[in-house]
Design a protein around this motif. Structure first.
Motif, PDB file in Angstrom:
ATOM      1  N   ASP A 128       0.889  -1.163   0.000  1.00 37.15           N
ATOM      2  CA  ASP A 128       0.000   0.000   0.000  1.00 37.15           C
ATOM      3  C   ASP A 128       0.925   1.209   0.000  1.00 37.15           C
ATOM      4  O   ASP A 128       1.741   1.362   0.919  1.00 37.15           O
ATOM      5  CB  ASP A 128      -0.872  -0.061   1.265  1.00 37.15           C
ATOM      6  N   GLU A 171       2.647   7.662   1.239  1.00 39.01           N
ATOM      7  CA  GLU A 171       2.498   6.424   2.001  1.00 39.01           C
ATOM      8  C   GLU A 171       3.558   5.403   1.576  1.00 39.01           C
ATOM      9  O   GLU A 171       3.855   5.272   0.390  1.00 39.01           O
ATOM     10  CB  GLU A 171       1.103   5.821   1.764  1.00 39.01           C
ATOM     11  N   GLU A 212       0.740   6.614   6.488  1.00 38.15           N
ATOM     12  CA  GLU A 212       0.269   7.513   5.430  1.00 38.15           C
ATOM     13  C   GLU A 212      -0.138   8.882   5.947  1.00 38.15           C
ATOM     14  O   GLU A 212      -1.297   9.118   6.243  1.00 38.15           O
ATOM     15  CB  GLU A 212      -0.851   6.873   4.618  1.00 38.15           C
ATOM     16  N   HIS A 253      -6.461  -3.521   6.046  1.00 35.41           N
ATOM     17  CA  HIS A 253      -6.460  -2.701   7.263  1.00 35.41           C
ATOM     18  C   HIS A 253      -6.735  -3.605   8.443  1.00 35.41           C
ATOM     19  O   HIS A 253      -7.839  -4.121   8.586  1.00 35.41           O
ATOM     20  CB  HIS A 253      -7.545  -1.620   7.216  1.00 35.41           C
ATOM     21  N   ALA A 259       1.524   0.090   7.160  1.00 34.99           N
ATOM     22  CA  ALA A 259       1.588   1.214   6.229  1.00 34.99           C
ATOM     23  C   ALA A 259       1.442   2.499   7.036  1.00 34.99           C
ATOM     24  O   ALA A 259       0.636   2.555   7.966  1.00 34.99           O
ATOM     25  CB  ALA A 259       0.474   1.109   5.204  1.00 34.99           C
ATOM     26  N   HIS A 289      -1.892   1.892   9.143  1.00 37.25           N
ATOM     27  CA  HIS A 289      -2.588   0.683   9.582  1.00 37.25           C
ATOM     28  C   HIS A 289      -1.705  -0.540   9.436  1.00 37.25           C
ATOM     29  O   HIS A 289      -0.801  -0.567   8.588  1.00 37.25           O
ATOM     30  CB  HIS A 289      -3.855   0.505   8.729  1.00 37.25           C
TER      31      HIS A 289
HETATM   32 CO    CO Z   1      -3.097   2.678   3.341  1.00 37.39          CO
END
Ligand code: CO
Length: 296
Positions: A96, A281, A189, A164, A187, A156
């Motif tokens: 991600d 991210e 972001e 997630h 991840a 997350h």
């Molecule tokens: Co994300």
């Protein structure tokens, strides 16, 4: 972590980086966002992966969850702030990653603030650390640049076929007492905005995900549900993908499937004050005490 598992996380990251940079390179004045999304999807498959979610191409006040609709004619204009948020799946091991561009410009202070926030996190992130330390760095970097972090979006944990899960990594200072996992993928972001820093749902929905199989009366509905379960598991998918595969009637079936609780909707998220939004991210792999930025 088993070698085979590590290699899948790393390949998902490598593909994620590649499609993010491809998307960024295509953000030119007059470019159709549908063409950008399709180029990203094509490259993902060419590299032996699948999308972990539809390419999100979110413009200006839209923070997230916009993917081009079926037949979308929207074109990018000079000075649009575009977020390219993408990911790849290799056998359910996911990445991600996101980057932002100001169309027709080399850079922009809002974008720099969001990028600096992520770079600062990358320097200090460690397995098992307090999430509050990351949140503080993100908020401080963005506010020092004169902008606001978006407080109700954040990083997350990521698991196999699970985009997630676990820890929520807030973009604003907190003392939630949450710790990063010691092993696995997260991840981070940061979102920066010229507005107050809060996103709300708009009424538009272009992304859905499977909640669970249900008994469906219509043959087409049953067929679509089976296809979704096989192709996407519980990962997000685009309405456009289903309409491309099953035709225009599929749109109504997706509504029906949502109404009976088989599908979950992701509303397009916009900044409440109509502030401009930038985001970056990366996915981070924690493995035996080491940190690897898989999408760098
Ligand atoms: Co994300």
């Amino acid at each position: 972590m088993e070698k085979e598992e590590r290699e899948k996380w790393l390949l998902a990251g490598k593909v994620g980086r590649e499609i993010r940079e491809l998307g960024v390179s295509l953000c030119k004045p007059g470019a159709k966002i549908l063409d950008i999304a399709e180029a990203i999807e094509k490259r993902t498959f060419e590299m032996g992966a699948r999308p972990s979610f539809p390419p999100n191409i979110s413009i200006n006040q839209i923070a997230a969850h916009y993917t081009p609709k079926f037949g979308d004619n929207l074109e990018l204009k000079d000075n649009d702030i575009v977020k390219i948020d993408v990911g790849a799946s290799v056998d359910g091991y996911l990445s991600d990653t996101a980057a932002s561009v100001s169309v027709g410009n080399s850079d922009n202070p809002l974008i720099t603030a969001a990028r600096d926030a992520l770079d600062s996190v990358a320097k200090l992130i460690r397995p098992g650390m307090a999430v509050s330390e990351i949140s503080a760095v993100i908020e401080d970097t963005i506010t020092k640049a004169g902008f606001s972090p978006i407080v109700n979006l954040g990083g997350h944990g990521i698991g196999r076929y699970s985009l997630h899960e676990g820890e929520f990594i807030s973009n604003s200072r907190n003392n939630a007492g949450v710790y990063l996992r010691k092993e696995g993928v997260v991840a981070v972001e940061p979102f920066a905005t010229t507005g107050g820093g809060y996103v709300i749902d708009s009424s538009e929905i272009q992304i859905l995900s499977l909640i669970e199989g249900k008994n469906v009366r219509s043959a087409l509905g049953r067929e679509i549900l089976k296809y979704i379960a096989e192709e996407y598991h519980e990962l997000p998918f685009a309405k456009r993908w289903i309409i491309t595969r099953f035709g225009r009637l599929a749109e109504l079936e997706l509504k029906n499937l949502t109404a009976i609780g088989a599908l979950n909707e992701f509303n397009v998220l916009k900044e409440r004050d109509n502030g401009m939004v930038a985001q970056f991210e990366h996915s981070f792999l924690f493995d035996d005490g080491n940190v690897v930025v898989t999408t760098l």
